[in-house]
Scaffold this active site. Structure first.
Site, PDB file in Angstrom:
ATOM      1  N   GLY A 220       0.820  -1.210   0.000  1.00 51.76           N
ATOM      2  CA  GLY A 220       0.000   0.000   0.000  1.00 51.76           C
ATOM      3  C   GLY A 220       0.849   1.253   0.000  1.00 51.76           C
ATOM      4  N   ASN A 221       0.248   2.368   0.398  1.00 52.06           N
ATOM      5  CA  ASN A 221       0.958   3.644   0.307  1.00 52.06           C
ATOM      6  C   ASN A 221       2.235   3.686   1.137  1.00 52.06           C
ATOM      7  OD1 ASN A 221      -0.805   4.827  -1.519  1.00 52.06           O
ATOM      8  ND2 ASN A 221      -2.116   5.685   0.068  1.00 52.06           N
ATOM      9  N   VAL A 222       2.180   3.202   2.383  1.00 57.41           N
ATOM     10  CA  VAL A 222       3.374   3.238   3.228  1.00 57.41           C
ATOM     11  C   VAL A 222       4.450   2.309   2.667  1.00 57.41           C
ATOM     12  CG1 VAL A 222       4.327   2.818   5.529  1.00 57.41           C
ATOM     13  CG2 VAL A 222       2.048   3.810   5.300  1.00 57.41           C
TER      14      VAL A 222
ATOM     15  N   ASP B 257       2.864  -8.321  -1.339  1.00 52.22           N
ATOM     16  CA  ASP B 257       1.473  -8.026  -1.004  1.00 52.22           C
ATOM     17  C   ASP B 257       0.623  -9.199  -1.485  1.00 52.22           C
ATOM     18  OD1 ASP B 257      -0.153  -5.234  -0.211  1.00 52.22           O
ATOM     19  OD2 ASP B 257      -1.355  -6.669  -1.341  1.00 52.22           O
TER      20      ASP B 257
ATOM     21  N   ARG C 112      -6.179   2.933   9.187  1.00 51.13           N
ATOM     22  CA  ARG C 112      -7.201   3.663   9.940  1.00 51.13           C
ATOM     23  C   ARG C 112      -8.115   4.434   9.002  1.00 51.13           C
ATOM     24  NH1 ARG C 112      -5.864   7.505  14.828  1.00 51.13           N
ATOM     25  NH2 ARG C 112      -4.096   8.112  13.572  1.00 51.13           N
TER      26      ARG C 112
ATOM     27  N   VAL D 244       5.575  -1.387  11.403  1.00 50.75           N
ATOM     28  CA  VAL D 244       4.937  -0.100  11.135  1.00 50.75           C
ATOM     29  C   VAL D 244       3.426  -0.185  11.348  1.00 50.75           C
ATOM     30  CG1 VAL D 244       4.627   1.738   9.406  1.00 50.75           C
ATOM     31  CG2 VAL D 244       6.767   0.445   9.466  1.00 50.75           C
TER      32      VAL D 244
ATOM     33  N   ARG E 164       7.330  14.752  13.369  1.00 49.45           N
ATOM     34  CA  ARG E 164       6.171  15.648  13.375  1.00 49.45           C
ATOM     35  C   ARG E 164       6.400  16.815  14.337  1.00 49.45           C
ATOM     36  NH1 ARG E 164       1.767  10.674  13.097  1.00 49.45           N
ATOM     37  NH2 ARG E 164       1.509  10.754  10.823  1.00 49.45           N
TER      38      ARG E 164
ATOM     39  N   HIS F 212       2.645   4.763  20.683  1.00 48.59           N
ATOM     40  CA  HIS F 212       2.316   5.487  19.459  1.00 48.59           C
ATOM     41  C   HIS F 212       0.812   5.727  19.426  1.00 48.59           C
ATOM     42  CE1 HIS F 212       2.782   7.079  15.507  1.00 48.59           C
ATOM     43  NE2 HIS F 212       2.129   6.095  14.905  1.00 48.59           N
TER      44      HIS F 212
END
Length: 309
Positions: free
Chosen positions: A11-13, A33, A82, A118, A151, A175
């Site tokens: 996926g994106n990550v 995947d 999420r 992750v 961040r 986290h």
């Protein structure tokens, strides 16, 4: 390349992590995947970008784990993401099953790898990976503190209109909403931010850091953050692959440090070729220690919940 990294979850990550790894020429990359054709297509796309980006790392896509054999580092991003209104904790049951299945395959094909988790809820998933792999605790860690600190650093730079390269920050704990940003240890060119901005602004930045992931989820509406999480995971992988002995905040299994036992929690660690080579204990004030213990209790609650599932 003489190093090999497998990224599980296309996926994106995962795809962004694969891109960062090969463009930095850190290792050859295997992207795995379960969706047929997807990792192969993304790998081919990244391969076709290589002449433009000027790197010679190979990128291979696969739906099974044979191609991942003998990886030096495995980054696990697999799991459902999420969605708006969903907490990391809501992901617990589904992602626990995915993490266990994935890690068993990792251990089978790459018994000497270092695992970087992750997937969310991050600290709880580290426990699943640790137990399912049977690896020593030094070789299983979670990507959380690097992202949360990045961040915080970004928000500090924005607030003070300074280069992000001048900013350094530490965020400890789980986290999630109970993470513990440490303003005393957060600096701009060595100057503590407590000397550079009023307390109310520091508190606002700490709060924004703790809800940084949720802020992006609410803006995107159809997914969660991936550029910064991928960069954070790759910074950890680079420290291991290059044996940099870099001090980074990561989710690590504690054995009495900070008064916490048998729990993965975000603390500063030294990352090198062996994985977590040292857990760095810093002095905390009474309030900071209380906040860290509160964060640890929230992680412990998730671990206890998993035992009942």
């Amino acid at each position: 390349m003489d190093k090999k990294v497998t990224v599980i979850g296309g996926g994106n990550v995962g795809a962004t992590a694969a891109q960062r790894l090969c463009e930095k020429e850190l290792a050859d990359v295997v992207l795995i995947d379960i969706m047929e054709g997807m990792p192969q297509g993304k790998a081919l796309d990244l391969t076709e970008a290589a002449p433009i980006e000027k790197h010679d790392a190979s990128v291979t896509g696969a739906n099974s784990y044979e191609m991942s054999a003998d990886s030096d580092v495995v980054i696990i991003t697999a799991g459902i993401p999420r969605k708006p209104g969903m907490s990391r904790d809501d992901l617990l049951s589904t992602n626990m099953g995915i993490m266990r299945q994935v890690t068993e395959q990792v251990a089978k094909y790459s018994p000497n790898a270092k695992i970087i988790v992750v997937s969310n809820p991050l600290d709880a998933m580290c426990h699943v990976a640790y137990e399912a792999s049977g690896f020593p605790k030094e070789r299983v860690m979670g990507m959380a503190g690097v992202l949360d600190s990045a961040r915080f650093r970004a928000f500090i730079a924005m607030e003070l209109n300074v280069s992000v390269e001048n900013t350094h920050a530490f965020v400890l704990g789980g986290h999630g909403d109970t993470m513990v940003p440490l303003p005393r240890y957060s600096t701009v060119a060595g100057i503590p931010i407590t000397e550079l901005m009023p307390q109310d602004r520091i508190e606002a930045l700490c709060k924004r850091t703790a809800t940084g992931g949720a802020e992006i989820v609410s803006l995107l509406k159809t997914g969660s953050a991936y550029y910064a999480p991928a960069s954070a995971a790759v910074e950890m992988a680079e420290a291991i692959l290059k044996d940099k002995k870099k001090i980074l905040p990561c989710a690590a299994m504690l054995s009495g440090q900070y008064g916490i036992n048998d729990l993965f929690i975000g603390v500063p660690v030294k990352l090198g070729a062996a994985g977590i080579e040292e857990i760095v204990e810093i002095k905390l004030t009474e309030d900071e220690d209380k906040a860290l213990k509160h964060s640890a209790a929230a992680v412990q609650e998730l671990v206890d919940t998993m035992k009942k599932l």
